[in-house]
Design a protein around this motif. Structure first.
Motif, PDB file in Angstrom:
ATOM      1  N   VAL A 109      -1.236  16.499  -2.414  1.00  0.00           N
ATOM      2  CA  VAL A 109      -0.008  15.826  -2.246  1.00  0.00           C
ATOM      3  C   VAL A 109       0.612  15.376  -1.052  1.00  0.00           C
ATOM      4  N   VAL A 110       0.367  16.654   0.004  1.00  0.00           N
ATOM      5  CA  VAL A 110       0.946  16.864   1.652  1.00  0.00           C
ATOM      6  C   VAL A 110       0.115  15.418   1.945  1.00  0.00           C
ATOM      7  N   ILE A 111      -1.015  14.948   1.707  1.00  0.00           N
ATOM      8  CA  ILE A 111      -2.574  14.582   2.588  1.00  0.00           C
ATOM      9  C   ILE A 111      -1.455  12.829   1.679  1.00  0.00           C
ATOM     10  N   MET A 112      -1.650  12.607   1.020  1.00  0.00           N
ATOM     11  CA  MET A 112      -0.452  11.312   0.018  1.00  0.00           C
ATOM     12  C   MET A 112       0.216  10.846   0.694  1.00  0.00           C
TER      13      MET A 112
ATOM     14  N   THR B 155       3.947   3.387   5.706  1.00  0.00           N
ATOM     15  CA  THR B 155       5.875   2.584   5.220  1.00  0.00           C
ATOM     16  C   THR B 155       6.518   2.000   6.665  1.00  0.00           C
ATOM     17  N   VAL B 156       5.846   3.392   7.922  1.00  0.00           N
ATOM     18  CA  VAL B 156       6.273   2.805   9.228  1.00  0.00           C
ATOM     19  C   VAL B 156       5.799   2.080   9.896  1.00  0.00           C
ATOM     20  N   GLY B 157       4.367   1.829   9.416  1.00  0.00           N
ATOM     21  CA  GLY B 157       2.786   1.293  10.240  1.00  0.00           C
ATOM     22  C   GLY B 157       3.789   0.039   9.811  1.00  0.00           C
ATOM     23  N   GLY B 158       4.097  -0.769   8.613  1.00  0.00           N
ATOM     24  CA  GLY B 158       4.951  -1.906   8.053  1.00  0.00           C
ATOM     25  C   GLY B 158       6.517  -2.323   8.687  1.00  0.00           C
ATOM     26  N   VAL B 159       6.622  -1.588   8.714  1.00  0.00           N
ATOM     27  CA  VAL B 159       8.323  -1.897   9.299  1.00  0.00           C
ATOM     28  C   VAL B 159       8.144  -2.579  10.738  1.00  0.00           C
ATOM     29  N   LEU B 160       7.213  -1.077  12.042  1.00  0.00           N
ATOM     30  CA  LEU B 160       7.155  -1.174  12.710  1.00  0.00           C
ATOM     31  C   LEU B 160       6.970  -2.933  13.091  1.00  0.00           C
ATOM     32  N   TRP B 161       5.708  -2.915  12.426  1.00  0.00           N
ATOM     33  CA  TRP B 161       5.213  -4.077  12.195  1.00  0.00           C
ATOM     34  C   TRP B 161       6.520  -5.434  12.210  1.00  0.00           C
ATOM     35  N   LEU B 162       7.036  -5.088  11.675  1.00  0.00           N
ATOM     36  CA  LEU B 162       7.788  -6.343  11.293  1.00  0.00           C
ATOM     37  C   LEU B 162       8.951  -6.051  12.552  1.00  0.00           C
ATOM     38  N   LEU B 163       9.427  -4.829  13.312  1.00  0.00           N
ATOM     39  CA  LEU B 163      10.388  -5.850  14.010  1.00  0.00           C
ATOM     40  C   LEU B 163      10.305  -6.157  15.759  1.00  0.00           C
ATOM     41  N   PRO B 164      10.992  -6.919  16.023  1.00  0.00           N
ATOM     42  CA  PRO B 164      10.647  -7.944  16.817  1.00  0.00           C
ATOM     43  C   PRO B 164      10.128  -7.300  18.306  1.00  0.00           C
ATOM     44  N   GLY B 165       9.283  -8.099  18.577  1.00  0.00           N
ATOM     45  CA  GLY B 165       8.340  -7.159  19.937  1.00  0.00           C
ATOM     46  C   GLY B 165       8.692  -8.093  21.105  1.00  0.00           C
ATOM     47  N   GLU B 166       8.549  -7.447  22.293  1.00  0.00           N
ATOM     48  CA  GLU B 166       8.147  -7.635  23.210  1.00  0.00           C
ATOM     49  C   GLU B 166       6.726  -9.598  23.078  1.00  0.00           C
TER      50      GLU B 166
ATOM     51  N   LEU C 169       1.012  -1.717   0.078  1.00  0.00           N
ATOM     52  CA  LEU C 169       0.085   0.411  -0.238  1.00  0.00           C
ATOM     53  C   LEU C 169       0.923   0.707   0.080  1.00  0.00           C
ATOM     54  N   ALA C 170       1.874   1.476   0.928  1.00  0.00           N
ATOM     55  CA  ALA C 170       2.755   2.273   1.075  1.00  0.00           C
ATOM     56  C   ALA C 170       3.663   2.401  -0.676  1.00  0.00           C
ATOM     57  N   GLY C 171       4.208   1.228  -1.108  1.00  0.00           N
ATOM     58  CA  GLY C 171       4.331   1.803  -2.928  1.00  0.00           C
ATOM     59  C   GLY C 171       3.306   2.071  -3.906  1.00  0.00           C
ATOM     60  N   VAL C 172       1.900   2.101  -3.688  1.00  0.00           N
ATOM     61  CA  VAL C 172       1.013   2.570  -4.449  1.00  0.00           C
ATOM     62  C   VAL C 172       0.933   3.766  -4.028  1.00  0.00           C
ATOM     63  N   LEU C 173       1.081   4.533  -2.707  1.00  0.00           N
ATOM     64  CA  LEU C 173       1.229   5.679  -2.015  1.00  0.00           C
ATOM     65  C   LEU C 173       1.968   6.096  -1.954  1.00  0.00           C
TER      66      LEU C 173
ATOM     67  N   THR D 280       3.758   7.769   3.907  1.00  0.00           N
ATOM     68  CA  THR D 280       4.912   7.560   5.453  1.00  0.00           C
ATOM     69  C   THR D 280       3.912   7.117   6.210  1.00  0.00           C
ATOM     70  N   LEU D 281       2.841   6.901   6.812  1.00  0.00           N
ATOM     71  CA  LEU D 281       1.972   5.935   7.865  1.00  0.00           C
ATOM     72  C   LEU D 281       2.472   4.691   7.238  1.00  0.00           C
TER      73      LEU D 281
END
Length: 56
Positions: free
Chosen positions: A33-36, A44-55, A12-16, A41-42
């Motif tokens: 353009v700014v909203i898109m 991308t950040v969500g996808g990356v944070l989801w992949l980080l190892p958590g507790e 989704l981030a890539g499409v956006l 960015t949201l």
């Protein structure tokens, strides 16, 4: 569910990002353009944070 959701978020981030670039090249209003860009960015950040190892 595994890595399906973060993968979808990154797709989704890539499409956006592509949509943002397209809007920019077409001379769309700056606000659109700014909203898109913020949504991309949201996603991308969500996808990356989801992949980080958590507790747990």
């Amino acid at each position: 569910m595994g890595p399906v959701l973060p993968t979808l978020l990154l797709i989704l981030a890539g499409v956006l990002v592509g949509g943002t670039w397209s809007l920019h090249k077409q001379g769309a209003p700056r606000g659109a353009v700014v909203i898109m860009a913020l949504l991309a960015t949201l996603a991308t950040v969500g996808g990356v944070l989801w992949l980080l190892p958590g507790e747990g």
